[in-house]
Design an enzyme around this catalytic site. Structure first.
Site, short mmCIF file in Angstrom:
data_model
loop_
_atom_site.label_atom_id
_atom_site.label_comp_id
_atom_site.label_asym_id
_atom_site.label_seq_id
_atom_site.Cartn_x
_atom_site.Cartn_y
_atom_site.Cartn_z
N VAL A 90 -17.51 -22.24 -8.58
CA VAL A 90 -17.70 -21.18 -9.57
C VAL A 90 -16.41 -20.41 -9.80
CG1 VAL A 90 -18.95 -19.06 -10.11
CG2 VAL A 90 -20.13 -20.94 -8.97
N ASP A 121 -9.18 -16.46 -1.59
CA ASP A 121 -10.18 -17.13 -0.77
C ASP A 121 -9.74 -16.98 0.68
OD1 ASP A 121 -12.51 -19.42 -1.45
OD2 ASP A 121 -11.70 -19.49 0.58
N THR A 138 -24.28 -17.79 -1.99
CA THR A 138 -25.47 -17.04 -1.54
C THR A 138 -26.50 -18.06 -1.07
OG1 THR A 138 -26.08 -16.90 -3.89
CG2 THR A 138 -25.20 -14.91 -2.85
N THR A 188 -25.42 -15.90 -7.34
CA THR A 188 -26.85 -15.86 -7.64
C THR A 188 -27.58 -15.03 -6.60
OG1 THR A 188 -26.75 -18.05 -8.64
CG2 THR A 188 -28.92 -17.24 -8.01
N CYS A 196 -28.04 -24.56 -5.98
CA CYS A 196 -28.75 -23.72 -6.95
C CYS A 196 -30.25 -23.99 -6.97
CB CYS A 196 -28.16 -23.94 -8.35
SG CYS A 196 -26.53 -23.22 -8.58
N ARG A 210 -23.42 -29.88 -0.36
CA ARG A 210 -24.20 -28.73 0.07
C ARG A 210 -25.69 -28.93 -0.25
NH1 ARG A 210 -21.36 -23.86 -2.93
NH2 ARG A 210 -21.17 -25.48 -4.51
#
Length: 441
Positions: free
Chosen positions: A26, A44, A94, A129, A269, A340
């Site tokens: 993102v 980062d 998240t 998110t 997601c 992931r």
């Protein structure tokens, strides 16, 4: 307020900088895009990641060729650099905890980091998110407490949910409408104008931060529910010995039939966001029915698939302990190296329960990352020989066009050729005529 009046103009004139916190799937695209219009600090905590980006190595594999090498992002893992920024974009993960409870560790940590270095007149925008209320109820108090600044007077906040689709070369940052929100009209206007610098499709100004948070989380919950319906149909039609794809192709001729297919639902997601929504629902006293039912079905598809594979093997006389089983694809979806929350591991784990140790090959996933996270060794393509069973779990473009002859060459000549084509990528008739035992969801 006068403190913020010149912020947009200062960003465009490059007298003030934008900082992007978190440079994954993102953060990296938004940082590189904005660097064509403004001074951007890409931060980062991973030194390895920063070093790779400085060398032009795109760890996400999602940027267009040459973008990273030619961008003007100032990549750093030194938090002191954040003092130079006045507009912060937080794009950290998240995830969920083992009990399917939202894990706000990263977004809380990023809030502390930003608050430590931000100055008066700053705007902080969250892209991660979250469930409705996190930005104002969780992040805002941290920003105020750590910075000592007062929200609304000395800094402002907003929320603009990410809509990045890893591996998708069509729907990109610039051509996807961006939802934006702010705590008041002034912050909303500034945030909108900043994103409009790079989002050609334009922005949608949400009525509030909570509305924007809710909009994001239901986008993926909706997809999750629709895919769960397809998965339930595939289980039903499997018992009826009907090819699910044939049914969907027929039903799809109606103009208003929604195009969804059965499959594994993982990633960062769709497999996670619904739990953020149901967590907040429980907090308000509402007990979700449809959303959690869909999650239950999708979370069980890996184990279900493995069980069906073993049943097919037993029916065909293929010894689960002596057979050689190949499995292609380990990422959470095709044409992405992102592992992931990949549900392929659920297939592998369940197969191992039946004594099957699949040979796993993925042409684009990092083998080191797979070993680090799952303690599994990825094989090379040439090791896919003398097979009894081949499972195409994730049909990356490198394998999607394989012919029946190419796949047949991977099998033991004397064995029954069992092909498990989870996503119905190949033509059932072609492979059946070529002597394969074919099964798909």
């Amino acid at each position: 307020m006068k403190l913020f009046e010149q912020l947009y103009e200062d960003i465009v004139s490059k007298s003030k900088s934008i900082a992007v916190i978190g440079l994954g799937y993102v953060g990296l695209p938004i940082a590189t895009a904005l660097s064509t219009k403004a001074n951007v600090i890409g931060f980062d905590i991973s030194k390895e990641k920063i070093d790779n980006y400085k060398q032009g190595i795109d760890l996400t594999g999602d940027l267009e060729a040459g973008v990273l090498e030619s961008c003007n992002v100032h990549f750093t893992n030194n938090p002191e650099e954040l003092r130079k920024a006045s507009f912060f974009i937080v794009a950290v993960p998240t995830p969920i905890k083992n009990s399917n409870i939202p894990d706000l560790t990263y977004v809380s940590g990023a809030s502390e980091l930003v608050a430590t270095y931000m100055n008066e007149g700053s705007i902080v925008v969250y892209e991660s998110t979250v469930y409705p209320g996190v930005t104002e109820e969780v992040c805002l108090p941290i920003l105020e407490q750590v910075s000592g600044l007062q929200c609304g007077k000395e800094f402002k906040i907003g929320y603009s949910p990410e809509r990045i689709n890893p591996g998708d070369k069509v729907h990109r940052l610039h051509n996807i409408v961006k939802i934006v929100s702010g705590m008041d009209e002034q912050s909303l206007d500034i945030i909108s104008r900043v994103y409009q610098l790079v989002v050609e499709a334009g922005v949608y100004r949400a009525a509030s931060i909570r509305v924007a948070e809710a909009a994001k989380v239901i986008e993926n919950a909706q997809r999750d529910i629709n895919i769960a319906f397809m998965n339930e149909l595939s289980m039903l039609f499997n018992k009826m010995d009907i090819a699910t794809k044939d049914v969907l192709d027929a039903a799809g001729t109606k103009w208003n039939f929604l195009s969804f297919s059965p499959g594994l639902v993982g990633g960062h997601c769709i497999g996670i966001d619904p739990y953020y929504l149901t967590y907040k629902a429980e907090d308000t006293g509402y007990h979700s029915k449809i959303i959690l039912a869909g999650r239950h079905i999708n979370d069980g598809m890996g184990a279900y698939t493995a069980q069906q594979i073993v049943k097919k093997m037993n029916k065909l006389g293929i010894d689960s302990h002596q057979s050689k089983v190949g499995l292609i694809g380990f990422s959470y979806k095709e044409n992405s190296s992102d592992i992931r929350n990949s549900k392929v591991i659920d297939i592998v784990t369940e197969l191992q329960e039946f004594g099957v140790e699949p040979i796993i090959y993925d042409p684009i996933v990092d083998p080191g990352e797979v070993f680090q996270h799952y303690n599994l060794h990825l094989a090379k393509q040439e090791e896919l020989t003398e097979l009894d069973v081949l499972i195409i779990a994730v049909p990356h473009k490198e394998v999607a066009d394989w012919t029946s002859e190419q796949i047949s060459s991977m099998f033991h000549k004397q064995s029954v050729k069992l092909l498990i084509d989870l996503k119905s990528n190949y033509d059932r008739t072609e492979f059946t005529m070529a002597g394969f035992q074919y099964w798909s969801l």
